[in-house]
Design an enzyme around this catalytic site. Structure first.
Site, PDB file in Angstrom:
ATOM      1  N   SER A 120       1.046  -1.158  -0.038  1.00 35.03           N
ATOM      2  CA  SER A 120       0.011  -0.025   0.015  1.00 35.03           C
ATOM      3  C   SER A 120       0.762   1.253   0.069  1.00 35.03           C
ATOM      4  O   SER A 120       0.373   2.265   0.193  1.00 35.03           O
ATOM      5  CB  SER A 120      -1.043  -0.080   1.232  1.00 35.03           C
ATOM      6  OG  SER A 120       0.111  -0.238   2.465  1.00 35.03           O
TER       7      SER A 120
ATOM      8  N   GLU B 152     -18.361  21.617 -16.547  1.00 34.80           N
ATOM      9  CA  GLU B 152     -18.768  20.036 -17.029  1.00 34.80           C
ATOM     10  C   GLU B 152     -17.767  19.180 -16.286  1.00 34.80           C
ATOM     11  O   GLU B 152     -18.292  18.077 -15.799  1.00 34.80           O
ATOM     12  CB  GLU B 152     -18.524  20.064 -18.476  1.00 34.80           C
ATOM     13  CG  GLU B 152     -19.422  20.907 -19.356  1.00 34.80           C
ATOM     14  CD  GLU B 152     -19.184  20.853 -20.612  1.00 34.80           C
ATOM     15  OE1 GLU B 152     -19.420  20.046 -21.535  1.00 34.80           O
ATOM     16  OE2 GLU B 152     -18.491  21.864 -21.030  1.00 34.80           O
TER      17      GLU B 152
ATOM     18  N   SER C 268     -12.964  24.807 -29.281  1.00 34.75           N
ATOM     19  CA  SER C 268     -12.861  23.626 -29.776  1.00 34.75           C
ATOM     20  C   SER C 268     -11.886  23.529 -30.961  1.00 34.75           C
ATOM     21  O   SER C 268     -11.233  24.475 -31.251  1.00 34.75           O
ATOM     22  CB  SER C 268     -14.306  23.576 -30.614  1.00 34.75           C
ATOM     23  OG  SER C 268     -14.427  22.536 -31.592  1.00 34.75           O
TER      24      SER C 268
ATOM     25  N   LYS D 222     -16.508  28.465 -30.902  1.00 36.90           N
ATOM     26  CA  LYS D 222     -16.867  27.702 -29.528  1.00 36.90           C
ATOM     27  C   LYS D 222     -16.167  28.527 -28.286  1.00 36.90           C
ATOM     28  O   LYS D 222     -15.096  28.876 -28.341  1.00 36.90           O
ATOM     29  CB  LYS D 222     -16.810  26.221 -29.589  1.00 36.90           C
ATOM     30  CG  LYS D 222     -17.544  25.378 -30.552  1.00 36.90           C
ATOM     31  CD  LYS D 222     -19.056  25.560 -30.113  1.00 36.90           C
ATOM     32  CE  LYS D 222     -19.268  24.556 -28.779  1.00 36.90           C
ATOM     33  NZ  LYS D 222     -19.198  23.206 -29.056  1.00 36.90           N
TER      34      LYS D 222
ATOM     35  N   HIS E  36     -39.759  23.278 -12.828  1.00 38.45           N
ATOM     36  CA  HIS E  36     -39.918  22.587 -13.897  1.00 38.45           C
ATOM     37  C   HIS E  36     -38.784  23.055 -15.027  1.00 38.45           C
ATOM     38  O   HIS E  36     -39.376  22.692 -16.388  1.00 38.45           O
ATOM     39  CB  HIS E  36     -41.203  22.250 -14.289  1.00 38.45           C
ATOM     40  CG  HIS E  36     -42.193  21.872 -13.330  1.00 38.45           C
ATOM     41  ND1 HIS E  36     -42.477  20.754 -12.624  1.00 38.45           N
ATOM     42  CD2 HIS E  36     -42.902  22.800 -12.334  1.00 38.45           C
ATOM     43  CE1 HIS E  36     -43.369  20.813 -11.951  1.00 38.45           C
ATOM     44  NE2 HIS E  36     -43.546  21.997 -11.539  1.00 38.45           N
TER      45      HIS E  36
ATOM     46  N   ASN F  22     -16.426  26.846 -24.570  1.00 40.91           N
ATOM     47  CA  ASN F  22     -17.026  25.842 -23.950  1.00 40.91           C
ATOM     48  C   ASN F  22     -16.598  26.130 -22.149  1.00 40.91           C
ATOM     49  O   ASN F  22     -15.836  26.358 -22.007  1.00 40.91           O
ATOM     50  CB  ASN F  22     -16.646  24.494 -24.243  1.00 40.91           C
ATOM     51  CG  ASN F  22     -16.849  24.219 -25.740  1.00 40.91           C
ATOM     52  OD1 ASN F  22     -17.870  24.585 -26.292  1.00 40.91           O
ATOM     53  ND2 ASN F  22     -16.014  23.499 -26.326  1.00 40.91           N
TER      54      ASN F  22
END
Ligand code: ARG
Length: 457
Positions: free
Chosen positions: A23, A290, A277, A283, A156, A285
């Protein structure tokens, strides 16, 4: 080379078994805790006369030198050792000779590892707590700057009622204050010393467990030695707290991703926290958000893995428990990285108040306020609700909004409606009137900000 535990067997194991069993690849990160734990143990053995004062002093000195040498890079950790505990003891004995062999008196690796991991994780909790507090500071600042910025509030994912962006951000601040209290709570139960439980049954030596606990900053000692060596609740509890924290960051990430899309355009993330991108030149992003959302799954996985590892284990120590470390370390590392990137991302996030307001103007989100207006004019709420709903339907038919609907048309739905309706359903009024505690008005949001600031004191 024969193992330190050679005796019953010749201690020579196959390479594949060694690799499987070892370990040190992941527990070497606890070297500081292991050595300071051993120093407290040696001091206790000396104070109790289990070893002589001279021997204790020699061991303490030897351990301090090992710590300094690892810190400075003069001593490299030998990755062929079974674990960090064996490595430190081996170096100590190499350097001190026979006296080094006395350190492990009245101790086992079972209580030693339980001690190390508690000491390691309580520091991790402190580091994570500091980062959550930092994020809260940034959130409060953004909330203050955006306390009067109107946008649609959603249920919603349908536009529901107008709120302020400051109000929305403060919802996340509230979640983080609960995360802080969960971490503090977990730390309290974690900060109990298992050392002195020994292998499982305690010891025949006249040890002083409180002496060691005090020296190492613990609040108390584990009250049952079997439990002391086999309890990993504090790991599961920490993973639970971290999972909930990640769930909060993940929900926030999801909103940031939506808000920075062309469909919403509510916020613009700083170039420093977005990527491009390789093929689509236009783009920008939200990769950071994320990734935080994505890494939430891995922290949940760490929690599930540990709970599953522990669920069938008989008392007391079983080698299965060596599996506790990688997951909980991974979760701590992951959460710290996510928080660090989140602080920067939120601090540099720019809002687009004009776009938010334009969105708030669509979707009839002042329909509740129209109903409330009618209630103030004497209509029962259910009837008022119907009138407002029919008026909305008419607006949809006429491709207009409640603000632009002529008074004459309003009158067709309810004669109680007067010229003051326009002021009553103005988005600013809708927000400003919601002065209930916890509500969306600037005053209510200011109170929320003050409360969070108080919590951070
Ligand atoms: N590396 C071990 C672990 O992490 C240390 C304890 C070993 N104890 C034993 N009885 N083999 O759990």
């Amino acid at each position: 080379m024969a193992k330190m535990w050679a005796g019953r067997t010749d201690g020579v194991t196959s390479q594949v078994a060694d690799d499987f069993n070892s370990s040190i690849g992941f527990d070497s990160r606890m070297y500081k805790q292991d050595i300071t734990g051993s120093m407290a143990h040696a001091a206790m053995l000396g104070a109790q006369g289990i070893i002589t004062a001279d021997e204790a002093a020699t061991i303490l000195d030897g351990l301090q030198t090992i710590l300094d040498d690892i810190d400075s890079g003069a001593l490299a950790i030998d990755m062929t050792c079974e674990d960090i505990h064996m490595f430190v003891e081996q170096v100590l004995t190499e350097r001190l000779g026979d006296v080094g062999k006395k350190l492990h008196t009245a101790r086992s690796r079972n209580d030693q590892v339980a001690l190390d991991i508690r000491m390691y994780l309580r520091e991790e909790i402190d580091a994570i707590t500091a980062l959550v507090r930092e994020l809260l500071g940034v959130l409060v600042e953004q909330a203050e700057q955006n306390k009067a910025v109107i946008l649609p509030g959603y249920t919603h994912l349908q536009r529901a009622q107008p709120i302020t962006f400051g109000h929305h951000l403060m919802a996340y601040a509230m979640m983080l204050t609960r995360d802080l209290s969960r971490l503090a709570d977990c730390r309290k139960r974690m900060n109990v010393s298992p050392i002195g439980s020994c292998a499982l049954a305690g010891t025949t030596y006249a040890t002083d467990r409180h002496f060691e606990a005090d020296k190492l900053g613990f609040d108390d000692v584990c009250r049952n030695s079997l439990d002391g060596v086999s309890d990993r609740d504090f790991c599961a509890e920490l993973l639970g707290a971290l999972s909930i924290l990640m769930m909060h960051l993940s929900r926030f990430s999801e909103e940031i991703i939506l808000w920075s899309s062309w469909e919403f355009r509510f916020v613009e993330l700083s170039d420093a926290f977005t990527t491009g991108s390789s093929i689509m030149p236009q783009k920008k992003n939200p990769d950071m958000a994320e990734l935080v959302r994505g890494k939430t799954g891995r922290v949940y996985g760490d929690l599930m893995a540990l709970l599953t590892t522990l669920k069938g284990l008989p008392l007391a120590y079983n080698k299965d428990m060596q599996e506790d470390k990688e997951g909980v370390f991974d979760a701590c590392d992951t959460v710290k990285m996510c928080l660090e990137v989140f602080v920067g991302m939120v601090a540099t996030m720019k809002t687009r108040p004009d776009v938010m307001l334009a969105a708030a103007k669509g979707g009839f989100i002042n329909a509740t306020d129209l109903a409330d207006y009618l209630v103030r004019k004497g209509l029962p709420f259910r009837d008022a609700y119907k009138v407002s709903g029919r008026t909305v339907a008419k607006c949809i038919e006429d491709k207009t909004t409640l603000d632009a609907l002529p008074l004459a048309t309003y009158k067709e739905f309810c004669s109680l409606i007067e010229d003051d309706v326009y002021e009553a359903i103005d988005l600013k009024t809708c927000v400003e009137k919601r002065i209930s505690e916890g509500g969306t008005s600037v005053a209510s949001v200011e109170a929320q900000i003050a409360w969070v600031k108080q919590q951070l004191k």
